[in-house]
Design a protein around this motif. Sequence first.
Motif, PDB file in Angstrom:
ATOM      1  N   ILE A  27      54.036   2.731 -16.844  1.00  0.00           N
ATOM      2  CA  ILE A  27      55.089   2.287 -17.756  1.00  0.00           C
ATOM      3  C   ILE A  27      56.006   1.281 -17.065  1.00  0.00           C
ATOM      4  CG2 ILE A  27      57.119   3.029 -19.061  1.00  0.00           C
ATOM      5  CD1 ILE A  27      55.636   5.679 -19.571  1.00  0.00           C
ATOM      6  N   ARG A  28      56.293   1.533 -15.785  1.00  0.00           N
ATOM      7  CA  ARG A  28      57.129   0.616 -15.015  1.00  0.00           C
ATOM      8  C   ARG A  28      56.400  -0.669 -14.625  1.00  0.00           C
ATOM      9  NH1 ARG A  28      61.773   2.155 -12.257  1.00  0.00           N
ATOM     10  NH2 ARG A  28      61.205   0.700 -10.607  1.00  0.00           N
ATOM     11  N   ARG A  29      55.047  -0.645 -14.724  1.00  0.00           N
ATOM     12  CA  ARG A  29      54.207  -1.767 -14.306  1.00  0.00           C
ATOM     13  C   ARG A  29      54.473  -2.107 -12.834  1.00  0.00           C
ATOM     14  NH1 ARG A  29      54.221  -5.911 -19.542  1.00  0.00           N
ATOM     15  NH2 ARG A  29      53.989  -4.286 -21.120  1.00  0.00           N
ATOM     16  N   GLU A  30      54.486  -1.068 -12.024  1.00  0.00           N
ATOM     17  CA  GLU A  30      54.829  -1.207 -10.612  1.00  0.00           C
ATOM     18  C   GLU A  30      53.707  -0.642  -9.747  1.00  0.00           C
ATOM     19  OE1 GLU A  30      59.086  -0.692  -8.659  1.00  0.00           O
ATOM     20  OE2 GLU A  30      58.128   1.259  -8.987  1.00  0.00           O
ATOM     21  N   HIS A  31      53.039  -1.505  -8.997  1.00  0.00           N
ATOM     22  CA  HIS A  31      51.943  -1.110  -8.104  1.00  0.00           C
ATOM     23  C   HIS A  31      50.870  -0.316  -8.851  1.00  0.00           C
ATOM     24  CE1 HIS A  31      54.745  -2.494  -5.134  1.00  0.00           C
ATOM     25  NE2 HIS A  31      55.555  -1.475  -5.282  1.00  0.00           N
ATOM     26  N   ALA A  58      55.455   0.692 -23.406  1.00  0.00           N
ATOM     27  CA  ALA A  58      56.617  -0.074 -22.957  1.00  0.00           C
ATOM     28  C   ALA A  58      57.658  -0.299 -24.056  1.00  0.00           C
ATOM     29  CB  ALA A  58      56.173  -1.402 -22.357  1.00  0.00           C
ATOM     30  N   PRO A  59      57.261  -0.659 -25.295  1.00  0.00           N
ATOM     31  CA  PRO A  59      58.285  -0.857 -26.335  1.00  0.00           C
ATOM     32  C   PRO A  59      59.136   0.394 -26.572  1.00  0.00           C
ATOM     33  CG  PRO A  59      56.215  -1.820 -27.026  1.00  0.00           C
ATOM     34  CD  PRO A  59      55.921  -1.024 -25.778  1.00  0.00           C
ATOM     35  N   GLY A  75      67.192   6.393 -23.937  1.00  0.00           N
ATOM     36  CA  GLY A  75      66.896   7.817 -24.058  1.00  0.00           C
ATOM     37  C   GLY A  75      65.470   8.164 -23.726  1.00  0.00           C
ATOM     38  N   ALA A  76      64.538   7.220 -23.935  1.00  0.00           N
ATOM     39  CA  ALA A  76      63.127   7.496 -23.679  1.00  0.00           C
ATOM     40  C   ALA A  76      62.875   7.711 -22.193  1.00  0.00           C
ATOM     41  CB  ALA A  76      62.266   6.344 -24.211  1.00  0.00           C
ATOM     42  N   TRP A  77      63.505   6.902 -21.342  1.00  0.00           N
ATOM     43  CA  TRP A  77      63.334   7.065 -19.900  1.00  0.00           C
ATOM     44  C   TRP A  77      63.916   8.386 -19.430  1.00  0.00           C
ATOM     45  CZ3 TRP A  77      60.194   5.177 -16.539  1.00  0.00           C
ATOM     46  CH2 TRP A  77      59.670   3.889 -16.700  1.00  0.00           C
ATOM     47  N   ARG A  78      65.045   8.771 -20.006  1.00  0.00           N
ATOM     48  CA  ARG A  78      65.653  10.041 -19.612  1.00  0.00           C
ATOM     49  C   ARG A  78      64.743  11.204 -20.011  1.00  0.00           C
ATOM     50  NH1 ARG A  78      72.086  10.012 -20.639  1.00  0.00           N
ATOM     51  NH2 ARG A  78      71.881  11.697 -19.118  1.00  0.00           N
ATOM     52  N   LEU A  79      64.126  11.095 -21.183  1.00  0.00           N
ATOM     53  CA  LEU A  79      63.196  12.143 -21.618  1.00  0.00           C
ATOM     54  C   LEU A  79      61.963  12.198 -20.716  1.00  0.00           C
ATOM     55  CD1 LEU A  79      63.291  11.858 -25.521  1.00  0.00           C
ATOM     56  CD2 LEU A  79      64.131  13.754 -24.115  1.00  0.00           C
ATOM     57  N   LEU A  80      61.454  11.019 -20.319  1.00  0.00           N
ATOM     58  CA  LEU A  80      60.296  11.000 -19.432  1.00  0.00           C
ATOM     59  C   LEU A  80      60.637  11.639 -18.096  1.00  0.00           C
ATOM     60  CD1 LEU A  80      57.394  10.115 -18.778  1.00  0.00           C
ATOM     61  CD2 LEU A  80      58.340   7.950 -17.957  1.00  0.00           C
ATOM     62  N   ASP A  81      61.794  11.289 -17.530  1.00  0.00           N
ATOM     63  CA  ASP A  81      62.183  11.876 -16.248  1.00  0.00           C
ATOM     64  C   ASP A  81      62.372  13.387 -16.384  1.00  0.00           C
ATOM     65  OD1 ASP A  81      62.147   9.706 -14.467  1.00  0.00           O
ATOM     66  OD2 ASP A  81      64.053   8.969 -15.229  1.00  0.00           O
TER      67      ASP A  81
END
Length: 205
Positions: free
Chosen positions: A34-38, A173-174, A180-186
């Motif tokens: 989701i972060r598109r990181e490595h 990603a959208p 709030g979506a990132w907080r729920l994922l974490d």
Amino acid sequence: MSPSLTAALAGFKLGLGLIVAIGAQNAFVLRQGIRREHVFAVALFCALSDAVLIALGVSGMGALARLAPWAGEVLRWGGVAFLSWYAARAARAAWRGGEALAAGQGAAVSLRAVMATVAALTWANPHVWLDTVVLLGAVSAQFPGAGLAFGVGAATASFAFFFALAYGARLLAPLFARPGAWRLLDALVALIMASVAARLALGAV
């Protein structure tokens, strides 16, 4: 159908069935996607690690692992400690919020740090060893003369799954343009890590 093809298909199905459930490793791969990181490095590391562990299991290392229960205990409590730490970290992120919401934003995490984390989630996770080395190793014995084909099938499932999960995650990603979506994922990651740590501590692997 040839015995080798039968064994390869059986290995693929069993391998996919064992890794498809969301666990500590998969949650991390999803988050990186989701972060598109490595993304490529993480997916490749997970798939190659599975291939190595599957090879150990098919070659008979699963039986050897069962003869050294002390090694399992060391691995178990090391996993409990690491997963508990990661759960606390994810819970703190969920509580504080402020995660980067778009690809390329926010503080970048170095490749070394990301690979260290995924390595710990992979190699210090008793579930991974039990599934790949012990269980797949035991099942491969049911295909005499076709153990290699069985292992190749299982490893192929790992490659297909991890790359699909890592690169398919960007379709979300959208959704993660919303704070709030990132907080729920974490929060979800924290719950997964904590639940796996608790099961390990209780011996309910």
